[in-house]
Write a protein that holds these residues in place. Structure first.
Motif, mmCIF file in Angstrom:
data_model
loop_
_atom_site.group_PDB
_atom_site.id
_atom_site.type_symbol
_atom_site.label_atom_id
_atom_site.label_comp_id
_atom_site.label_asym_id
_atom_site.label_seq_id
_atom_site.Cartn_x
_atom_site.Cartn_y
_atom_site.Cartn_z
ATOM 1 N N SER A 158 0.826 -1.211 0.000
ATOM 2 C CA SER A 158 0.000 0.000 0.000
ATOM 3 C C SER A 158 0.861 1.262 0.000
ATOM 4 O O SER A 158 0.496 2.249 -0.624
ATOM 5 C CB SER A 158 -0.966 -0.006 1.177
ATOM 6 O OG SER A 158 -0.263 -0.085 2.391
ATOM 7 N N HIS A 159 1.988 1.211 0.701
ATOM 8 C CA HIS A 159 2.948 2.324 0.567
ATOM 9 C C HIS A 159 4.293 1.915 1.148
ATOM 10 O O HIS A 159 4.380 0.994 1.957
ATOM 11 C CB HIS A 159 2.424 3.606 1.225
ATOM 12 C CG HIS A 159 2.294 3.544 2.708
ATOM 13 N ND1 HIS A 159 1.131 3.153 3.337
ATOM 14 C CD2 HIS A 159 3.165 3.835 3.700
ATOM 15 C CE1 HIS A 159 1.298 3.201 4.648
ATOM 16 N NE2 HIS A 159 2.523 3.606 4.907
ATOM 17 N N ALA A 160 5.330 2.635 0.708
ATOM 18 C CA ALA A 160 6.697 2.232 1.017
ATOM 19 C C ALA A 160 7.165 2.780 2.367
ATOM 20 O O ALA A 160 8.040 3.636 2.437
ATOM 21 C CB ALA A 160 7.636 2.680 -0.110
ATOM 22 N N HIS A 161 6.558 2.293 3.420
ATOM 23 C CA HIS A 161 7.089 2.488 4.775
ATOM 24 C C HIS A 161 7.376 1.105 5.345
ATOM 25 O O HIS A 161 6.639 0.149 5.067
ATOM 26 C CB HIS A 161 6.085 3.233 5.675
ATOM 27 C CG HIS A 161 6.044 4.724 5.405
ATOM 28 N ND1 HIS A 161 5.037 5.525 5.880
ATOM 29 C CD2 HIS A 161 6.899 5.529 4.723
ATOM 30 C CE1 HIS A 161 5.268 6.788 5.494
ATOM 31 N NE2 HIS A 161 6.388 6.811 4.794
ATOM 32 N N GLY A 162 8.429 1.030 6.149
ATOM 33 C CA GLY A 162 8.945 -0.258 6.598
ATOM 34 C C GLY A 162 7.926 -1.146 7.298
ATOM 35 O O GLY A 162 8.016 -2.373 7.222
ATOM 36 N N ASP A 163 6.945 -0.540 7.956
ATOM 37 C CA ASP A 163 5.973 -1.369 8.687
ATOM 38 C C ASP A 163 5.016 -2.119 7.753
ATOM 39 O O ASP A 163 4.234 -2.955 8.209
ATOM 40 C CB ASP A 163 5.182 -0.538 9.710
ATOM 41 C CG ASP A 163 4.642 0.767 9.150
ATOM 42 O OD1 ASP A 163 5.011 1.152 8.029
ATOM 43 O OD2 ASP A 163 3.845 1.420 9.860
ATOM 44 N N HIS A 164 5.076 -1.808 6.444
ATOM 45 C CA HIS A 164 4.193 -2.498 5.491
ATOM 46 C C HIS A 164 4.947 -3.193 4.358
ATOM 47 O O HIS A 164 4.359 -3.992 3.652
ATOM 48 C CB HIS A 164 3.204 -1.502 4.864
ATOM 49 C CG HIS A 164 2.486 -0.676 5.869
ATOM 50 N ND1 HIS A 164 1.645 -1.218 6.813
ATOM 51 C CD2 HIS A 164 2.507 0.660 6.109
ATOM 52 C CE1 HIS A 164 1.171 -0.247 7.578
ATOM 53 N NE2 HIS A 164 1.677 0.895 7.193
ATOM 54 N N ASP A 165 6.231 -2.858 4.177
ATOM 55 C CA ASP A 165 6.868 -3.368 2.950
ATOM 56 C C ASP A 165 8.148 -4.178 3.165
ATOM 57 O O ASP A 165 8.764 -4.610 2.204
ATOM 58 C CB ASP A 165 7.156 -2.207 1.981
ATOM 59 C CG ASP A 165 8.296 -1.304 2.456
ATOM 60 O OD1 ASP A 165 8.878 -1.555 3.528
ATOM 61 O OD2 ASP A 165 8.600 -0.333 1.730
ATOM 62 N N GLY A 228 -0.666 10.897 -0.915
ATOM 63 C CA GLY A 228 -1.012 11.690 0.266
ATOM 64 C C GLY A 228 -0.138 11.274 1.431
ATOM 65 O O GLY A 228 0.803 11.969 1.792
ATOM 66 N N HIS A 229 -0.432 10.105 1.975
ATOM 67 C CA HIS A 229 0.396 9.586 3.073
ATOM 68 C C HIS A 229 1.840 9.435 2.587
ATOM 69 O O HIS A 229 2.788 9.818 3.272
ATOM 70 C CB HIS A 229 -0.180 8.265 3.557
ATOM 71 C CG HIS A 229 0.601 7.632 4.663
ATOM 72 N ND1 HIS A 229 0.609 8.115 5.946
ATOM 73 C CD2 HIS A 229 1.423 6.557 4.662
ATOM 74 C CE1 HIS A 229 1.407 7.362 6.698
ATOM 75 N NE2 HIS A 229 1.914 6.415 5.937
ATOM 76 N N THR A 230 1.991 8.850 1.403
ATOM 77 C CA THR A 230 3.250 8.902 0.641
ATOM 78 C C THR A 230 2.868 9.254 -0.797
ATOM 79 O O THR A 230 1.702 9.092 -1.170
ATOM 80 C CB THR A 230 3.997 7.545 0.625
ATOM 81 O OG1 THR A 230 3.176 6.596 -0.095
ATOM 82 C CG2 THR A 230 4.295 7.022 2.023
HETATM 83 ZN ZN LIG Z 1 3.118 4.753 6.589
#
Ligand SMILES: [Zn+2]
Length: 343
Positions: A158-165, A228-230
């Motif tokens: 969903s977006h490239a932040h460590g908690d998801h990717d 938006g968020h990223t």
């Molecule tokens: Zn995030």
């Protein structure tokens, strides 16, 4: 006497008339006031967002409308992926995996969600958690549920932040899953050092501003670009089944305001909320899901799903389309409140 009485009657009538005129004039003034549009202010938008949140979305309202993460400029610069971290105590994050719909399984932690959407031709995995959670939650979780991690064909980030990717590189190299990321988030991902927790995936499926559709077997996920968020955040509309009955999920791909605190960023975020709402309305979505359990109460709900339901009782995740749309209305209002407060 008659004359005096007549004069008195006339005076009373005149006073009554004047009172009547005054009342009519007052009512007209009030009507004019009521018709003038109330000025839109950050406060009025927060109130509107609170109404839209109702009792359905307290976690999200709190996070982005009451105390946004980027209120302080120093925090606003922290949009980069979280740096390397030590593995937190397992008791703080480990969650058991659960079947949630006929074809959707929760393999997330107490804090972050990861979902396995099963199709006639394998699994579409949505979001991949921090690196320390990949093996215990996703790989072992799928196995516990009787699913084969080797059948993961697509991984939607969903977006490239460590908690998801952080699981993307492992799932790509071990299972040859195709990794789907928004164009701008691929750019930031590929700039990471090789020592990044979980490693760096190779560029794979790139989703531009026009979005795309990912079809696997009998299932199609509508992938919507929602910056938006990223800058490369993706949101999804996809079908699930509840005891054979089709249900449509709207999955919000990025929520918190931890991007640089600039008016144009809030405008982009606001417009993406409206875009997702439009897609959710068109698809008749009755479920909102997100990638943080605090926003959609995933940790609780996936457990409640396990309880027997009485006849006619709704699935714990299911609401109605109007309630789904309130989620995105709230997000748009919270973003607009922040944008206006900066002018
Ligand atoms: Zn995030």
């Amino acid at each position: 006497m008659d004359r005096a009485a007549d004069a008195l009657r006339k005076e009373i009538a005149m006073r009554g008339y004047l009172l009547f005129v005054a009342a009519v004039a007052g009512a007209m003034v009030m009507t004019v006031h009521a018709q003038a549009p109330a000025p839109v202010t950050p406060e009025s938008l927060v109130r509107a967002a609170k109404r839209a949140a109702g009792t359905d979305y307290p976690g999200t309202f709190l996070r982005i409308c009451v105390a946004p993460d980027n209120l302080q400029a120093a925090v606003g610069r922290g949009a980069a992926p979280p740096a390397a971290r030590t593995v937190p105590d397992r008791a703080l994050w480990y969650a058991k995996p659960y079947k949630v719909f006929d074809n959707l399984y929760f393999v997330g932690t107490k804090i972050h969600s990861s979902w396995a959407l099963t199709t006639t031709d394998g699994i579409v995995l949505i979001d991949t958690l921090f690196d320390y959670a990949i093996e215990p939650e996703i790989v072992e979780g799928l196995t516990t549920l009787g699913l084969d991690p080797r059948s993961i064909k697509y991984v939607l980030i969903s977006h490239a932040h460590g908690d998801h990717d952080q699981g993307a590189a492992l799932l790509q190299s071990r299972y040859r899953a195709k990794i789907v990321i928004g164009a701008a988030d691929w750019d930031s991902t590929l700039q990471r050092p090789a020592s990044t927790p979980g490693g760096v995936p190779h560029r794979d499926v790139v989703v531009g501003p026009e979005g795309t559709k990912i079809t696997l077997g009998d299932t199609t996920v509508d992938v919507i670009a929602t910056p938006g968020h990223t800058p490369g955040t993706l949101s999804y509309i996809f079908p699930v089944r509840d005891g054979g009955r089709p249900v449509v999920v709207a999955y919000a791909g990025g929520t918190a305001f931890n991007f640089p605190r600039r008016a144009e960023n809030f405008a982009v975020y606001r417009d993406s909320q409206r875009k997702t709402a439009k897609a959710a309305a068109a698809a008749g979505a009755t479920v909102v899901m997100t990638n943080h359990t605090e926003f959609d109460r995933a940790y609780d709900r996936v457990r409640i799903v396990q309880l027997p339901r009485t006849v006619g009782e709704k699935h714990p995740y299911e609401t109605d389309t109007a309630t789904v749309l309130r989620y995105f209305e709230m997000g748009a209002d919270c973003a607009e409140a922040q944008r206006l407060s900066m002018q």
